[in-house]
Design a protein around this motif. Structure first.
Motif, mmCIF file in Angstrom:
data_model
loop_
_atom_site.group_PDB
_atom_site.id
_atom_site.type_symbol
_atom_site.label_atom_id
_atom_site.label_comp_id
_atom_site.label_asym_id
_atom_site.label_seq_id
_atom_site.Cartn_x
_atom_site.Cartn_y
_atom_site.Cartn_z
ATOM 1 N N ASP A 37 0.810 -1.219 0.000
ATOM 2 C CA ASP A 37 0.000 0.000 0.000
ATOM 3 C C ASP A 37 0.846 1.274 0.000
ATOM 4 O O ASP A 37 0.319 2.375 0.206
ATOM 5 N N ALA A 43 2.462 3.039 -2.407
ATOM 6 C CA ALA A 43 2.137 4.043 -3.427
ATOM 7 C C ALA A 43 0.820 4.727 -3.113
ATOM 8 O O ALA A 43 0.685 5.950 -3.256
ATOM 9 N N THR A 44 -0.173 3.956 -2.686
ATOM 10 C CA THR A 44 -1.481 4.528 -2.357
ATOM 11 C C THR A 44 -1.374 5.526 -1.204
ATOM 12 O O THR A 44 -1.962 6.614 -1.239
ATOM 13 N N LEU A 45 -0.602 5.164 -0.184
ATOM 14 C CA LEU A 45 -0.420 6.054 0.955
ATOM 15 C C LEU A 45 0.245 7.357 0.521
ATOM 16 O O LEU A 45 -0.235 8.451 0.840
ATOM 17 N N ASP A 62 0.584 8.672 -2.527
ATOM 18 C CA ASP A 62 -0.198 9.448 -3.499
ATOM 19 C C ASP A 62 -1.309 10.247 -2.827
ATOM 20 O O ASP A 62 -1.702 11.314 -3.316
ATOM 21 N N GLY A 63 -1.824 9.760 -1.708
ATOM 22 C CA GLY A 63 -2.884 10.475 -1.004
ATOM 23 C C GLY A 63 -2.387 11.612 -0.135
ATOM 24 O O GLY A 63 -3.202 12.378 0.412
ATOM 25 N N ASN A 101 2.103 12.253 -7.800
ATOM 26 C CA ASN A 101 2.047 10.806 -7.699
ATOM 27 C C ASN A 101 3.446 10.226 -7.824
ATOM 28 O O ASN A 101 4.319 10.802 -8.491
ATOM 29 N N ALA A 151 4.262 7.395 -9.258
ATOM 30 C CA ALA A 151 4.391 6.431 -10.357
ATOM 31 C C ALA A 151 5.610 6.718 -11.226
ATOM 32 O O ALA A 151 6.171 5.796 -11.843
ATOM 33 N N ARG A 154 -0.723 6.225 8.362
ATOM 34 C CA ARG A 154 -0.613 4.845 7.900
ATOM 35 C C ARG A 154 -1.863 4.038 8.252
ATOM 36 O O ARG A 154 -2.336 3.227 7.444
ATOM 37 N N SER A 200 -2.876 0.527 6.713
ATOM 38 C CA SER A 200 -2.213 0.270 5.433
ATOM 39 C C SER A 200 -1.049 -0.707 5.621
ATOM 40 O O SER A 200 -0.368 -0.699 6.648
ATOM 41 N N LYS A 222 -3.644 15.560 -10.647
ATOM 42 C CA LYS A 222 -3.700 14.298 -9.925
ATOM 43 C C LYS A 222 -4.902 14.258 -8.988
ATOM 44 O O LYS A 222 -5.621 15.253 -8.830
ATOM 45 N N TYR A 270 -5.028 15.094 -2.444
ATOM 46 C CA TYR A 270 -3.947 14.930 -1.479
ATOM 47 C C TYR A 270 -4.133 15.972 -0.384
ATOM 48 O O TYR A 270 -4.904 16.935 -0.533
#
Length: 278
Positions: free
Chosen positions: A19, A21-23, A25-26, A31, A33, A84, A87, A184, A187
């Motif tokens: 998790d 990248a998800t954490l 990116d938010g 991002n 990526a 976190r 996650s 994006k 955030y």
């Protein structure tokens, strides 16, 4: 001339897991990526009110693992852990074993060092991550040489040139340096950042300034006929960065007034890549 410089106030935090990248990116203004083994994502972490917290340079040595070059890594890791929750993410401060810095001659660094282009400006030296125990000694004035190179390009170091939880990243030229993705997903701090970009004119920005001799002290008010038009931030010999309220400063200059920081006369010298407020 120094071969490289280590950054004593910066360190390395590793964020990994399914998790990760998800954490990130938010939370961040970009991002992750685009990060790779030598491909850097330049981004920031903000308060919910959109104020500056951390300036980040992110690499991804492998899928699901992110190496983050950040000022005050212990504080960053602690704040990141607050988000976190459940996650599947591991957050590790790896600063004791690793050094981050900038390098003019990459062959001077040991095998295993990761070097990558600084995304803020093509004329800045490369940045690097190296094992601390293998790093050779550097010349005494390496940091001063790096700072003069950075200031000559008008490039902010947001960790040094903005006030944490007070200033905004658009005041620190972060959009001009590619540190904000305005397309994006959500955030933390996005609402204020987007509003400043799309609905208002950012009148206050960091700007390269020139003066004769040594730099005025950090946060020295810059005055025009007794009225404050800005404040000094990082300075070096003959040049520096100042947070300038452009409408006030330009009006004063058009009326023939000089800008004064203490006993120094300050001259605005925005670099050609900067978007100067009109």
């Amino acid at each position: 001339m120094a071969d490289f410089v280590s950054f004593p106030k910066r360190g390395l935090v590793c964020v990994s897991g399914p998790d990760a990248a998800t954490l990130l990116d938010g939370l961040l203004t970009h991002n992750v990526a685009g990060a790779g083994p030598k491909a850097c994502v330049y981004t920031a972490m903000l308060t919910p009110q959109g104020k500056f917290l951390f300036e980040l340079f992110i690499l991804a040595p492998e899928a699901g693992t992110y190496w983050i070059d950040v000022s005050d890594p212990a504080s960053f890791a602690k704040r990141l852990s607050l988000y976190r929750l459940r996650s599947k993410v591991t957050i590790e401060d790896k600063s004791e074993a690793n050094v981050v810095g900038a390098v003019w001659r990459a062959e001077a660094l040991p095998t295993g060092t990761i070097c990558y282009a600084d995304p803020r400006h093509p004329d800045l030296p490369q940045r690097f991550i190296a094992p601390r125990v293998e790093l050779p000694s550097e010349v005494e004035d390496a940091f001063a040489a790096y700072e003069q190179a950075r200031l000559s390009l008008g490039v902010p170091n947001l960790a040094a040139d903005l006030l944490v939880e007070k200033d905004f990243i658009l005041e620190g030229l972060m959009d001009e340096m590619g540190g904000v993705d305005f397309h994006k997903g959500c955030y933390v701090g996005q609402e204020m950042t987007s509003r400043m970009k799309r609905r208002t004119t950012v009148k206050t920005k960091l700007c390269r300034v020139r003066f004769d001799g040594e730099a005025p002290a950090f946060e020295t008010p810059i005055l025009a006929d007794g009225w404050e038009v800005g404040r000094m931030r990082t300075g070096g010999s003959g040049q520096g960065l100042a947070l300038i309220r452009f409408d006030r400063a330009q009006k004063a200059i058009s009326e023939g007034q000089e800008l004064q920081a203490g006993d120094q006369t300050v001259r605005l010298d925005p670099p050609n890549w900067m978007q100067v407020p009109s």
